[in-house]
Design an enzyme around this catalytic site. Structure first.
Site, PDB file in Angstrom:
ATOM      1  N   GLU A 134      23.207  63.457 -86.757  1.00  0.00           N
ATOM      2  CA  GLU A 134      23.064  64.636 -87.624  1.00  0.00           C
ATOM      3  C   GLU A 134      23.226  64.219 -89.066  1.00  0.00           C
ATOM      4  OE1 GLU A 134      25.664  67.701 -86.209  1.00  0.00           O
ATOM      5  OE2 GLU A 134      24.619  67.813 -84.275  1.00  0.00           O
ATOM      6  N   ILE A 165      15.397  60.877 -86.841  1.00  0.00           N
ATOM      7  CA  ILE A 165      14.939  60.903 -85.461  1.00  0.00           C
ATOM      8  C   ILE A 165      13.560  60.235 -85.353  1.00  0.00           C
ATOM      9  CG2 ILE A 165      14.441  62.395 -83.488  1.00  0.00           C
ATOM     10  CD1 ILE A 165      17.401  62.410 -84.540  1.00  0.00           C
ATOM     11  N   ALA A 249      19.334  51.254 -75.303  1.00  0.00           N
ATOM     12  CA  ALA A 249      18.469  50.951 -76.448  1.00  0.00           C
ATOM     13  C   ALA A 249      18.973  49.731 -77.203  1.00  0.00           C
ATOM     14  CB  ALA A 249      18.391  52.155 -77.381  1.00  0.00           C
ATOM     15  N   GLU A 370      21.392  52.671 -84.320  1.00  0.00           N
ATOM     16  CA  GLU A 370      21.918  52.261 -83.007  1.00  0.00           C
ATOM     17  C   GLU A 370      23.296  51.640 -83.149  1.00  0.00           C
ATOM     18  OE1 GLU A 370      20.487  52.751 -80.147  1.00  0.00           O
ATOM     19  OE2 GLU A 370      18.578  53.553 -80.859  1.00  0.00           O
TER      20      GLU A 370
END
Lengths: 391, 255, 329
Positions: A134, A165, A249, A370
C-alpha cells in the site's frame, strides 16, 4: 555465446537444460529485438503474452492437472533466469502471474477456483496482479489498512488502495489482501480474487518511472468493491499467506537477478574484446580484466547459490530465510555487475542499444521490491540471532 | 483438398554449436569436444518442423524422429519429440561416420519397412558439411527425391515443392512416398514448449544397433585453416576511396 | 593408367564455368594417376554437341554427348541414371562433379547408385598410394578435413572457383549416346521454372562479389550495391541473412552459414556488420574489402582493407573510381 565457466550444465538434467534452451531462444528471438524500444517507450510488450503462455511459462512449476507445465523448481528458476536475461520487467510479468497470482489460487483456493482460474491463467487468457503493498505500507505489509467487510449474504465489500502493483492495469483479476477483522491485527488478513472490472475498482499506471519501464506498474483503488463469497481464497489466513507467495516469487528473483547479471557480463566481455583503444582491445588492460574477473566470480557464486536453493526447494526442505539470503545476495551482486558492465562500456554504455544500463536501472527496483535488501538483512539477522531488529 | 493421415519420418543429426573457435583433438582426426554445446542442427530442425506442420494439417498423422550415433543422440531425438514428434528411433553406433554412404545405408535399412509416406532430411549438417545423406537414402530406397526444398504442399498422394538452382527456381510435383531434403526458408522451427519437454520423456524411443557398412571414407587429418592476415582500416569516408582503388590494383591485384 | 570421368554441368545450351572446372580437374587427376583418359559427359538439348570441342580444349579425350529436348533443364533422374550407367560401364578411377546446386543434388545420387561414397565441396585432391585424398571444409569452414577415399570410383564434387579452367587440348572425340532413363517420363515433374536473369553472374562463380547488409537501411538502397557490381563488370550481388529474412533480397542471394558459400577473388562487404554466420559464407575470399560506419564492426577484423564511413557517400565514390580504373585497363 553463453558463459558456463563452472559447467553448471553438467549438474542440470536434460529436461532442465531443454527448458532453459527454449526460454533462452524465446528471449533472443522475441524479447531482445524489441525490449530496448519498449523500455524507452515505457511499455510492457503485451504482444508477447500469447507466445509466453503457449510455451508454458506461466505457473510452470504448478501441476499438469491444472493446465500447467508441472516442472520442478530448478527448471522454474532457469525460466526466470533466462527471462530476466532479457529484462526484469518481462520476468516480473511472469513472476507475478505465476508466483503471486496462480500460486495463491493453487495454495489457498477452493477446487472450483483452481479449476476455473489456473488453466486460463496458464494459457494467458486471464492476467492477474498481486495487491499487497500500500502507499503507506511497503516493508510493513502487516500494517495494511485495506479492509474487507463481510455482508449478510456472504459477499464482501473491500475498500483500500494498493500501490506498485505489477500488471495492475493489464490484469483481469487482482489478488487483493485485506484485513477482515475490526482491529489492526494482521491475523485477519485474507486474500480475495477481485475481477478488475468490478464496480469501484480502478487501476492507474504510475508514470515517471526511471526503472522497470518495460512493465506496467499501477496503483489500485478499491472503493466499495463488492465481490461474491466465492471470491474469498478460503484457505488464506493471516500475514503468512501473502508472505508464502512472496517466498515463491523471491525464489524466482534470486535466479532472475543472475540472468540480468549474466546478460551484463557477456555484453561487457564481448564489448571489451572488440573495443580497441591505445592500439589494443580494452580486454587486454588490467583494470578491465579485474572488472571482468570480479563480475564472473560473483556471477558464478550467485548462480550456484540459486541452483542449490532450487534443489532444496525440490527436496521440500527449503526455508523462507534461505530464500532471503539468496534474494538479498543475488540482487545486490547483480546491481554491482550491471554497474561495472555499464562502466566498462564507457560512453556507449549509456545508450539503449546496449543492455547494461537498462539492467542497472531495473535492478534498483528488484533491490527494493519483494522485500528490500534491508528487510532481508533483518530476516537473516533474526534467523541467526533469534532477536528481531525490525522495530 | 483431401486430408488424410500421413506417416512421416525425419532423420536428424546432433551437431556442435558452430559459433565457437574449434580446437583439433590430440588424435588430429577429431575436433576437441571439451566445452562444446550440442543441439539438433538448424536444417534438421526445419525438417522436423515441416513434418510437424504436415501432422498438424492431417489428422491421425504420425512423425518418427530417427538419429544415428552414440547414446547421447537420444537427447536430440527427444528434442524432436518435445517439438511434437510421436516416436523416436535411435540407431546405436559408437561414432557417427563421416562417410555419408555408410550413414545412409544404416538409415535406409531402418526406413525400408517403415511404410513412410514422406522421409525428410535437412539439406546438410554444418559439421560434416557434405549434404549427401538424404539423396543417397532416396536412391537406396528407390524413392523419388527432391532436394533443397524451400516450400512444400502435400495433398492426396502427391506433393509440390519449390527448389532453387543457380539462376532459376523450380516448382516440382512428386508422388508419395518420397524423400525430401529441406533448405532454409521453408519454415521457422517451433521452440519446444515446456509441456512438450515434459511429454517427450514419456514417448516411445526405441534403441537398436545401427547396421553400418565399412566406411569407404576415412578422415586422416583435421586442421585449422590458416588465419587470415590482419587487414587494416585505410581511411574514413569517400576520401579513402582513391587509396583503396590503388591498393586493389597494386597490392591485391584484383582490379 | 586410370581413366577419369567428368560430369559437365550445362544451363540450356551453354556449358557452365563449373563444367569446365570439372573437366580441368579430371584432367589433373588423370595426369596424377598415370595419364589416363578424361571422358566428359555432356547432357543437354539438341545442339549441345557444339560445345564438345570446348571440352576437348580443356582436356577431354572423349566427350559423351547425350542430346534430348527434355534435357534442356537439369533432369535429376535422367542425369543420375545416365551418369551412373556410364561410370559403371567405363570402369573409371574417379568421377568429378561440381558442388553447384545441381551437383549437390546429382553427385550423391550417382554415388549411391554405384554403391560408393562421395565428398562434396572439395578444395583440392591428391593421390596417396592407392587412395585418392581430398581436402574438404567442415564446421562452416572453420576446420579443414583431409579425407582418404578407398572406394572405386572415387566420386568428388569440386567447390566452384578453386580450379581455374585450363586449356590442355586433347582429342575430344565425340561419342553420341542415349539417356539411360527416359528424360520425358520422370517421377518428379517440373511444373514451372522461373528463370532468373541469364546474364546475372552466379555468386559461386563470379570473380567479384559485392554484398549488402542492414547498413543499407532499405531495400531500394541495394541499387548502390548493384551499381558497384556493374562497375566491376564481373561481379555478382549478394546479401546477408538479415536482409534476405526481411525480404529485401531473394533467399538465393544469401551468403552465410545456411546460405551460399563463396570464394571470389574480391569480396566487398557494404553495410555489413560481420556476424559469425555471415563470415562463414565468405571468409575464404581472397581479398575482402569492408565499408561500414561502425569502426568496431566485426567485419573489419576479417577485411584486408576497410573504410569507415557512410556507405551512401563511400559506395558511389567507389563506384565512380572503379569505373574509371576499368576504363583505363
Amino acid at each position: 555465446m553463453a558463459n558456463d565457466f563452472y559447467n553448471l550444465d553438467s549438474v542440470l538434467s536434460e529436461e532442465e537444460r531443454a527448458v532453459r534452451d527454449t526460454i533462452r531462444s524465446f528471449v533472443d528471438e522475441k524479447v531482445l529485438p524489441v525490449i530496448g524500444d519498449c523500455y524507452i517507450e515505457g511499455r510492457f510488450p503485451k504482444e508477447l503474452i500469447p507466445e509466453m503462455a503457449e510455451l508454458g511459462m506461466f505457473g510452470a512449476n504448478l501441476p499438469e492437472e491444472y493446465g500447467c507445465a508441472g516442472l520442478n523448481n530448478v527448471a522454474y528458476g532457469l525460466i526466470m533466469h533466462e527471462l530476466e536475461r532479457g529484462d526484469s520487467g518481462v520476468r516480473s510479468f511472469a513472476s507475478v502471474q505465476g508466483a503471486l497470482v496462480m500460486y495463491p489460487i493453487y495454495a489457498f483456493g477452493s477446487e472450483e477456483q483452481k479449476r476455473h482460474y489456473l488453466p486460463k491463467m496458464a494459457h494467458g487468457e486471464l492476467i492477474g496482479c498481486f495487491g499487497l503493498t500500500e502507499p503507506d505500507y511497503g516493508s510493513n505489509p502487516s500494517g495494511m489498512i485495506t479492509r474487507a467487510r463481510e455482508q449478510k449474504d456472504g459477499s464482501w465489500v473491500i475498500n483500500g488502495a494498493k500501490m506498485w502493483i505489477t500488471n495492475g492495469s493489464t490484469a483481469d483479476v487482482a489478488i487483493v489482501w485485506a484485513k477482515t477483522g475490526d482491529d489492526k491485527s494482521d491475523k485477519s488478513i485474507r486474500g480475495f480474487i477481485v475481477p478488475t472490472d468490478s464496480a469501484g475498482f480502478t487501476a492507474k499506471d504510475q508514470k515517471g518511472k526511471l526503472s522497470l519501464r518495460a512493465s506496467d506498474t499501477s496503483e489500485l483503488v478499491l472503493q466499495d468493491v463488492k465481490v461474491g463469497a466465492d471470491c474469498l481464497l478460503p484457505k488464506s489466513g493471516g500475514i503468512k499467506s501473502p508472505l508464502m507467495c512472496l517466498t515463491q516469487a523471491r525464489y524466482g528473483i534470486a535466479w532472475g537477478a543472475m540472468g540480468a547479471a549474466q546478460a551484463c557480463y557477456e555484453e561487457a566481455l564481448t564489448y571489451a574484446g572488440n573495443r580497441v583503444m591505445f592500439g589494443k582491445p580494452i580486454a587486454g588492460f588490467q583494470l578491465q580484466q579485474q572488472r571482468l574477473a570480479d563480475m564472473l566470480t560473483e556471477l558464478v557464486k550467485g548462480q550456484l547459490l540459486a541452483l542449490h536453493l532450487g534443489r532444496l526447494k525440490d527436496a521440500g526442505t527449503f526455508s523462507p530465510q534461505q530464500v532471503s539470503l539468496a534474494k538479498r545476495n543475488n540482487v545486490s551482486v547483480a546491481t554491482d555487475i550491471a554497474r561495472e558492465a555499464r562502466r566498462l562500456l564507457g560512453a556507449n554504455g549509456i545508450l539503449a542499444e546496449y543492455s547494461s544500463m537498462r539492467h542497472m536501472a531495473n535492478l534498483e527496483s528488484v533491490y527494493t521490491y519483494e522485500g528490500t535488501h534491508d528487510v532481508h538483512t533483518l530476516i537473516l539477522g533474526q534467523a541467526v540471532t533469534g532477536l528481531s531488529a525490525f522495530e | 483438398m483431401e486430408i488424410s493421415a500421413v506417416k512421416l519420418a525425419v532423420c536428424v543429426k546432433r551437431v556442435p554449436d558452430m559459433d565457437v573457435r574449434f580446437r583439433i583433438g590430440a588424435d588430429n582426426v577429431s575436433v576437441d569436444e571439451a566445452g562444446l554445446k550440442f543441439d539438433l542442427n538448424d536444417f534438421d530442425a526445419w525438417a522436423v518442423e515441416a513434418a510437424l506442420q504436415l501432422k498438424d494439417k492431417n489428422a491421425g498423422s504420425e512423425v518418427t524422429v530417427i538419429s544415428l550415433g552414440p547414446d547421447i543422440v537420444q537427447e536430440t531425438i527427444r528434442k524432436g519429440l518435445s517439438m511434437g514428434a510421436d516416436r523416436g528411433v535411435h540407431l546405436k553406433a559408437d561414432k557417427v561416420p563421416f562417410d555419408g554412404f555408410a550413414v545412409a545405408s544404416a538409415l535406409a535399412a531402418e526406413l525400408k519397412s517403415g511404410g513412410y509416406d514422406l522421409i525428410l532430411f535437412g539439406k546438410m549438417s554444418p559439421d560434416s558439411s557434405n549434404g549427401v545423406v538424404g539423396q543417397m537414402v532416396a536412391e537406396m530406397l528407390q524413392l523419388p527425391c527432391v532436394s533443397a526444398i524451400s516450400s512444400l504442399e502435400i495433398a492426396s498422394g502427391k506433393g509440390t515443392a519449390k527448389r532453387e538452382l543457380e539462376g532459376a527456381q523450380e516448382i516440382v510435383e512428386f508422388p508419395l512416398p518420397a524423400v525430401l531434403t529441406v533448405d532454409e526458408g521453408l519454415n521457422t522451427a517451433r521452440l519446444p514448449s515446456l509441456k512438450g519437454i515434459m511429454a517427450a520423456k514419456k514417448k516411445p524411443l526405441e534403441s537398436k544397433p545401427a547396421q553400418l557398412p565399412q566406411p569407404q571414407l576415412t578422415v586422416t587429418r583435421l586442421e585449422l585453416p590458416p588465419e587470415r592476415q590482419a587487414g587494416r582500416i585505410i581511411g574514413e569516408g569517400a576520401a579513402a576511396v582513391p587509396e583503396l582503388v590503388k591498393l586493389l590494383q597494386t597490392e591485391a591485384k584484383v582490379l | 593408367m586410370a581413366n577419369v570421368f567428368a560430369f559437365v554441368e550445362t544451363r540450356g545450351s551453354e556449358v557452365r564455368k563449373v563444367g569446365l572446372e570439372a573437366v580441368t580437374a579430371a584432367r589433373m587427376l588423370a595426369d596424377k594417376t598415370g595419364g589416363g583418359e578424361v571422358h566428359a559427359l555432356l547432357l543437354g538439348p539438341p545442339g549441345i554437341s557444339a560445345k564438345a570441342q570446348q571440352l576437348g580444349q580443356h582436356g577431354a579425350d572423349v566427350v559423351i554427348v547425350v542430346e534430348n529436348p527434355a534435357l534442356a533443364n537439369y533432369n535429376p533422374e535422367a542425369a543420375t541414371a545416365t551418369a551412373a550407367e556410364r561410370i559403371k560401364s567405363g570402369g573409371y578411377r574417379a568421377a568429378v562433379f561440381s558442388t553447384s546446386a545441381q551437383g549437390r543434388d546429382l553427385a550423391p545420387r550417382v554415388a549411391a547408385r554405384l554403391g560408393v561414397s562421395v565428398v562434396t565441396d572439395v578444395l583440392s585432391f591428391d593421390i596417396q598410394g592407392q587412395n585418392i585424398v581430398v581436402r574438404h571444409p567442415m564446421n562452416i569452414g572453420k576446420v579443414i578435413a583431409t579425407i582418404s577415399m578407398s572406394g572405386t570410383p572415387a566420386i568428388i564434387a569440386m567447390r566452384p572457383n578453386v580450379i581455374a579452367p585450363a586449356q590442355n587440348p586433347k582429342a575430344g572425340r565425340i561419342e553420341n549416346a542415349q539417356p539411360a532413363a527416359d528424360p520425358a517420363s520422370t517421377r518428379v515433374k517440373v511444373l514451372e521454372t522461373k528463370q532468373g536473369s541469364r546474364d546475372k553472374l552466379d555468386l559461386a562463380e563470379a570473380p567479384v562479389v559485392v554484398a549488402g547488409g542492414r547498413g543499407l537501411k532499405a531495400a531500394e538502397n541495394f541499387k548502390l550495391v548493384e551499381d558497384l557490381a556493374s562497375a566491376f563488370g564481373n561481379a555478382a550481388v549478394g546479401a546477408t541473412r538479415a536482409v534476405t529474412d526481411d525480404g529485401w533480397r531473394p533467399h538465393a542471394d544469401q551468403i552465410g552459414q545456411t546460405g551460399r558459400l563463396v570464394s571470389p577473388e574480391l569480396y566487398v562487404a557494404v553495410g555489413i556488420s560481420g556476424a559469425v554466420q555471415h563470415l562463414a559464407g565468405m571468409r575464404t575470399s581472397k581479398t575482402i574489402v569492408a565499408i561500414n560506419k561502425d569502426k568496431d564492426a566485426p567485419i573489419f577484423k576479417v577485411a584486408d582493407y576497410g573504410i569507415v564511413g557512410d556507405v551512401f557517400e563511400v559506395v558511389p565514390a567507389l563506384t565512380d573510381a572503379v569505373r574509371e580504373a576499368k576504363k583505363h585497363h
